[in-house]
Design a protein around this motif. Structure first.
Motif, PDB file in Angstrom:
ATOM      1  N   UNK A 226       0.861  -1.284  -0.002  1.00  0.00           N
ATOM      2  CA  UNK A 226       0.132  -0.088  -0.178  1.00  0.00           C
ATOM      3  C   UNK A 226       0.776   1.151  -0.017  1.00  0.00           C
ATOM      4  N   UNK A 227       1.956   1.104   0.522  1.00  0.00           N
ATOM      5  CA  UNK A 227       2.825   2.116   0.930  1.00  0.00           C
ATOM      6  C   UNK A 227       3.760   2.515  -0.398  1.00  0.00           C
ATOM      7  N   UNK A 229       2.842   2.972  -3.555  1.00  0.00           N
ATOM      8  CA  UNK A 229       2.345   4.206  -4.335  1.00  0.00           C
ATOM      9  C   UNK A 229       2.605   5.718  -3.801  1.00  0.00           C
ATOM     10  N   UNK A 230       3.082   5.539  -2.479  1.00  0.00           N
ATOM     11  CA  UNK A 230       3.437   6.947  -2.111  1.00  0.00           C
ATOM     12  C   UNK A 230       4.594   7.227  -1.657  1.00  0.00           C
ATOM     13  N   UNK A 231       5.497   6.874  -2.430  1.00  0.00           N
ATOM     14  CA  UNK A 231       6.938   7.026  -2.462  1.00  0.00           C
ATOM     15  C   UNK A 231       7.817   5.900  -3.003  1.00  0.00           C
ATOM     16  N   UNK A 232       7.880   4.743  -2.565  1.00  0.00           N
ATOM     17  CA  UNK A 232       8.796   3.717  -3.069  1.00  0.00           C
ATOM     18  C   UNK A 232       8.537   3.528  -4.539  1.00  0.00           C
ATOM     19  N   UNK A 233       7.422   3.693  -5.133  1.00  0.00           N
ATOM     20  CA  UNK A 233       7.433   2.966  -6.759  1.00  0.00           C
ATOM     21  C   UNK A 233       8.156   3.867  -7.681  1.00  0.00           C
ATOM     22  N   UNK A 234       8.632   5.076  -7.286  1.00  0.00           N
ATOM     23  CA  UNK A 234       9.339   5.995  -7.942  1.00  0.00           C
ATOM     24  C   UNK A 234      10.824   5.456  -8.156  1.00  0.00           C
TER      25      UNK A 234
END
Lengths: 325, 325
Positions: A226-227, A229-234
């Motif tokens: 869930x996290x 998409x709020x940072x790590x996916x970059x």
């Protein structure tokens, strides 16, 4: 499960049952043993209104949450039974009047002495997997749930525990070829991310910090699906490797979403889809809870083949057990 | 703090005070906003027996912990106020009868509409930092604590909130040269670990997943200072960079131990020792709680200088806001 093990579980469960009130379950351990408590925390969270919290032992020792006291139940675990922070945490909790249950492979270890109720477990290499760590934990967890709010679901869960050895063996065999492929493909990886959520998050955590960082000296980190998409996916790119676990519990949609996105931009995804697991003998409404145990066994084999292909045995350490720290 | 902001805080605090019973505080957000709740969870854990748990929003949405209900207080946060998972979490919590408090920069955003009690905050770039995100959260947290168990300590804490803008400015200046040095030294780093514990753990988490992975595309992971010795420390080597935060709360000994070990084997340690922070205007018994806010501001500058030296602006994204996910 041997009679002795059944007796240990019964003693722990009865002690919890005898409490008039339970204000908090604390699950206290370090590293892999801390991760071992992840699925138990998930189960408590979904099945009871009594809060359940995991702390790394030394944080618990120094933090001593205000709610800790005679109404608390504290579960601790240390394989060797001599992890100093975990022994100390268990001692402090007991001093505060909490009911302490200690899981350890080593009978009569310092942790064994610190805990009021002790539960022994066999290692995976030993003859009888039916007394393994996962089996003993789940017998205690579902035993406690059934004691405080009797439900045929928990009785079924306790019976499912007996199927674990068969389940582990079947899935190890099922994934053997894929484990080999993984080991060969990633033997030169310098970084490897893991991703999961829900009951499986700590399987990803354990793989990252124990199997990769500790036992293979490979950079790693567990990303919550869930996290992501709020940072790590970059950080996702065609050559960045991810192991993604798709679980069977309520949070599976998070894993599905993360996988669907990640596979668009990384060519290096290893998917462990628990829908493919052989879950024979586990009732449908319990599969989500038993899934992380199977995922853990499968992923251990992935790490073992990686170690083999790299010529870096899983037992090698440069600091752990070799010096003071 | 403006009168409007004071009114928002008062409305939220009074709603919590009016509840006959509180069974659980839930702190729900994603990524950096989730990390923002870390220190609040620590404060609740140390000051009250009411459990406080953080969930990444989408996990909360799918998991719906059993204890969630009319006796619960749910704090949510989304900067833009339109993070779909967080809006959904807030809506579901409110449907379940929980008291919902939403923090957002954007008035009348979807989150603002979902929450029963809304708290606006200014960004750091805006004129008045006294209505900043940290200030608004701490005013609510200590307001709630003071409402449910009045204590002069909480009254002092609420007063300390007014000093935040001064504190942030003083420490930014104090660390400006060190931030520059960091940016230059690590501009070619391909991986950067962060380490902290206690109230500061989520500062390390936020630095790793937002400032490094998201905004710099640098591999990163937050290691808990206590967990370090149970796996991750085996990755330590002369050329592996770590940022270590030594906090001011009960868990500082964990950070000290991790730093003492790590510096023996890594030549690439950046130490943020909060004992050096200018904490003027913060009472001694509250410094541990205010420390993560200052550490966050200092580390943001470290990331900003790194971005500058790398020619990779912090605002650049390849996936976030640029496509569906």
């Amino acid at each position: 499960m041997t009679q002795e093990h059944l007796n240990q579980v019964a003693a722990a469960v009865n002690a919890v049952k005898a409490k008039g009130k339970i204000n908090h379950f604390y699950l206290i351990a370090c590293g892999g043993s801390k991760a071992f408590f992840g699925p138990a925390q998930y189960i408590f969270d979904m099945e009871t209104e009594i809060p359940a919290t995991i702390y790394s032992s030394n944080e618990f020792v120094h933090r001593m949450p205000k709610a800790l006291g005679k109404d608390s139940v504290v579960l601790t675990c240390s394989h060797s039974g001599n992890t100093p922070e975990t022994v100390k945490a268990c001692e402090l909790a007991r001093e505060k009047g909490a009911t302490t249950i200690a899981f350890s492979h080593l009978v009569d270890s310092p942790l064994w002495k610190a805990g009021e109720f002790d539960v022994h477990y066999n290692t995976k290499d030993e003859a009888d997997d039916s007394n393994g760590r996962d089996a003993m934990l789940y017998a205690v967890v579902f035993g406690i749930l059934n004691a405080i709010q009797p439900n045929e679901k928990y009785e079924r869960a306790i019976k499912c525990v007996d199927n674990l050895p068969k389940l582990f063996a079947a899935n190890k065999e099922k994934y053997a070829a894929r484990a080999q492929e993984f080991g060969e493909k990633y033997k030169r990886a310098t970084i490897l991310y893991t991703m999961a959520s829900g009951a499986n998050y700590d399987v990803a955590y354990s793989f990252a910090i124990c199997l990769m960082m500790e036992m293979q000296w490979i950079n790693s980190s567990a990303i919550h699906s869930g996290e992501y998409f709020h940072g790590p996916f970059e950080i996702t790119d065609y050559d960045v490797p991810f192991i993604i676990i798709k679980g069977l519990d309520e949070c599976r949609p998070l894993d599905e979403r993360a996988h669907a996105f990640c596979k668009k931009f990384s060519k290096e995804i290893t998917l462990i889809d628990a829908e493919e697991f052989d879950m024979d003998g586990v009732c449908d409404d319990l599969k989500g809870y038993f899934c992380p145990l199977v995922a853990g066994v499968v992923l251990r084999d992935y790490a073992d083949t990686l170690a083999d292909h790299r010529g870096h045995p899983m037992s090698v350490r440069r600091y752990m057990w070799r010096m003071e720290y």
